[in-house]
Design a protein around this motif. Structure first.
Motif, mmCIF file in Angstrom:
data_model
loop_
_atom_site.group_PDB
_atom_site.id
_atom_site.type_symbol
_atom_site.label_atom_id
_atom_site.label_comp_id
_atom_site.label_asym_id
_atom_site.label_seq_id
_atom_site.Cartn_x
_atom_site.Cartn_y
_atom_site.Cartn_z
ATOM 1 N N MET A 107 0.831 -1.206 0.000
ATOM 2 C CA MET A 107 0.000 0.000 0.000
ATOM 3 C C MET A 107 0.865 1.255 0.000
ATOM 4 O O MET A 107 0.556 2.233 -0.696
ATOM 5 N N PHE A 111 0.947 4.029 -2.951
ATOM 6 C CA PHE A 111 0.671 5.433 -2.624
ATOM 7 C C PHE A 111 1.764 6.356 -3.161
ATOM 8 O O PHE A 111 1.475 7.381 -3.786
ATOM 9 N N TYR A 112 3.032 5.988 -2.925
ATOM 10 C CA TYR A 112 4.113 6.853 -3.391
ATOM 11 C C TYR A 112 4.252 6.826 -4.912
ATOM 12 O O TYR A 112 4.654 7.821 -5.528
ATOM 13 N N SER A 115 1.651 9.243 -6.033
ATOM 14 C CA SER A 115 2.101 10.617 -5.769
ATOM 15 C C SER A 115 3.115 11.077 -6.822
ATOM 16 O O SER A 115 3.077 12.225 -7.275
#
Length: 587
Positions: A107, A111-112, A115
């Motif tokens: 996760m 997420f990164y 981003s």
């Protein structure tokens, strides 16, 4: 047998049951359509949509990060000198914890990655990343997309995402590890093995790295600007080398000139009190909303000769750049951290999370210092000395605040959590609990972060006001006296009282009562959770009393029959005699 060996037979059986239910609903929906049962067809369609969306959410949020986490672990086995047999043993010993940790790592990776894609959209021409969904698009609705798109589209997108994410892991993790092992044989593996006398657990360090170190670096505005500047410089270089400047960045100069000319024309029209075009303000507001999270839509570009070959060379150049960046990120922070830690610990082996975090912060501070000095150079030597003096004073204040708020408060908070929650649950009464200050401090940092986040989300009270004021002042305008007087001193005093008062009662007051040694041990070990329970009950009772008073006040106007005003007069000294008081009633 294979389902039982997975240790998650209940979850797998439930998912398979939902899949069979969805297939059954599809068949029944088709039969209802053939026999023209419109009401039944509509009901079956709604049930199928609910099951379909639920399964897709489980796949997107549960299965996909879990696959990414396991693939990251498999590709990084050589980095930690581990084997698949070790992972199998750890899974058999604690299947739930192993799956949760892999899901958490996956996760964080997703997420990164998302981003970074958002940052790329701010740099690249709108339309370059057409094959990736734009999360900032106001028209993007994931639930509506799950409902309308057929299953094979979702399956194709899922397979494509697995291929893309897996290839990036191979390129940026597995291949750099192989290169490092061939060029620097003594550098790997990373030391993550913990001994029986290790002061810090691996889980607490991983949580500290993921929840404190990485967000502290990535949430800094200048760090994001550095990364954005590097991406823009790479894009400009690649665009001019491969003649893909128009494709990657677009014709920005012409667009900026036309935009400036349009703004000047609109401003000139407003100054001349011209009649505005119908919908101009709405269109401008809509465009402002669209441009909040980066450019959206599509922008035309100039297509050069041999365009597919140039795109292939661009992909190769991007892969080489990502490989070099991954090699630097895997070696430079750890080298710097090991070198700095060697002055403190000598030849002893240190957990690589320590060295990586230390080296990462040192590299960040070095880059920050270089950029600040480059920005100060044109202002002259006198201004530089003045700035150095101001920054030295600010750094000293920051160190004092860090010792208090990032050192003393987390240590006391972690020790209190250990005494109240962990020790009563894990250590029997006939054994002596052992406390590790480093582990208590690491967990206290996480607890302090959680408490600060809950405080900022809660109602307005003095702690929230002080934290908001400190955050608004920032590091450059730090007020040491205000922080010590309003934040550090009250919080440390409360924590010290919470630690010392129960200990004084258990060690100083209870022996004076003449109780047995077993009772003294019981009081000494259970006084902290008992007082916590008392404080929680008192808080609940006071909250209920306040709510009851507020309810009484709010119900009075609804059920009040009348009000009577009575003049207050002192009673006479003689018993049994009283002067009649004038009364006035109002109903």
């Amino acid at each position: 047998f294979q389902v039982q060996a997975s240790h998650f037979e209940g979850l797998i059986t439930t998912i398979v049951g939902y899949i069979l239910l969805a297939i059954t609903l599809i068949i029944c929906h088709g039969l209802a359509t053939l026999v023209k049962f419109h009401r039944s067809r509509r009901l079956l369609g709604v049930c199928y949509i609910v099951v379909k969306v639920s399964l897709l959410v489980v796949v997107e949020i549960g299965v996909f990060p879990l696959i990414c986490g396991w693939w990251l672990d498999i590709c990084s086995l050589e980095m930690f000198d581990a084997t698949l047999k070790d992972r199998e043993l750890s899974f058999q010993s604690a299947p739930g914890t192993t799956m949760f940790l892999h899901w958490l790592v996956g996760m964080v990776y997703v997420f990164y990655f998302a981003s970074f894609i958002l940052l790329l959209r701010e740099v690249l021409r709108p339309g370059v990343l057409w094959f990736l969904r734009n999360l900032n698009d106001p028209d993007f609705n994931p639930v509506q997309e799950m409902i309308h798109l057929p299953i094979y589209r979702h399956l194709r997108r899922f397979i494509l995402s697995v291929i893309v994410f897996g290839s990036i892991v191979l390129l940026m993790l597995w291949l750099p590890i192989r290169i490092i092992k061939s060029l620097l044989p003594n550098f790997l593996p990373y030391n993550v093995m913990l001994y029986s006398d290790a002061p810090v657990s691996e889980l607490s360090l991983e949580l500290l790295l993921l929840q404190v170190v990485l967000p502290a670096l990535l949430e800094q505005g200048h760090t994001r600007q550095w990364l954005k500047g590097l991406v823009r410089a790479w894009t400009v270089t690649a665009g001019y080398l491969l003649d893909l400047h128009s494709y990657l960045l677009g014709d920005q100069e012409e667009n900026e000139n036309s935009a400036n000319q349009q703004v000047n024309n609109n401003q000139h029209a407003r100054n001349n009190n011209a009649i505005p075009v119908v919908g101009e303000g709405l269109h401008a507001a809509h465009q402002a909303i669209l441009q909040q999270g980066g450019p959206v839509g599509f922008q035309p570009y100039r297509r050069p000769l041999h365009f597919p070959l140039r795109i292939f060379l661009l992909i190769v150049f991007m892969c080489i750049t990502l490989l070099i960046a991954s090699l630097i990120c895997l070696t430079l922070p750890v080298f710097a951290g090991r070198w700095l830690m060697s002055f403190w610990t000598g030849t002893a082996k240190i957990h690589e999370l320590y060295t990586a975090a230390c080296g990462l912060y040192v590299c960040w501070l070095t880059i920050r210092a270089v950029t600040v000095l480059v920005a100060w150079m044109p202002q002259g030597r006198r201004v530089i000395f003045q700035k150095v003096k101001e920054w030295s004073l600010m750094i000293m204040k920051t160190l004092v605040v860090a010792v208090l708020l990032a050192g003393a408060v987390p240590l006391l908070l972690g020790l209190l959590f250990e005494l109240v929650i962990v020790a009563p649950l894990r250590v029997p009464l006939d054994q002596t609990p052992l406390f590790y200050p480093w582990q208590d401090w690491a967990l206290g940092v996480l607890h302090a972060k959680i408490i600060a986040a809950i405080t900022l989300m809660g109602p307005q009270w003095w702690l929230k006001t002080v934290i908001e004021q400190v955050y608004a002042n920032g590091i450059r305008n730090i007020d040491l006296h205000y922080i010590i007087r309003k934040l550090a001193a009250p919080v440390i005093s409360v924590l010290l009282l919470s630690l010392c008062v129960p200990y004084v009662i258990a060690s100083g007051v209870v022996p004076l009562l003449g109780v047995t040694a077993e009772m003294q041990n019981l009081v000494h070990r259970r006084i902290y959770p008992f007082l916590l329970m008392v404080v929680v009950l008192m808080g609940i009772l006071s909250f209920q009393v306040r709510q009851f008073k507020l309810t009484t006040v709010s119900l009075q106007p609804r059920y009040l029959v009348g009000q009577r005003l009575v003049n207050y007069e002192r009673k006479s000294g003689k018993p049994g005699t009283s002067a009649p008081a004038p009364q006035s009633s109002q109903e």
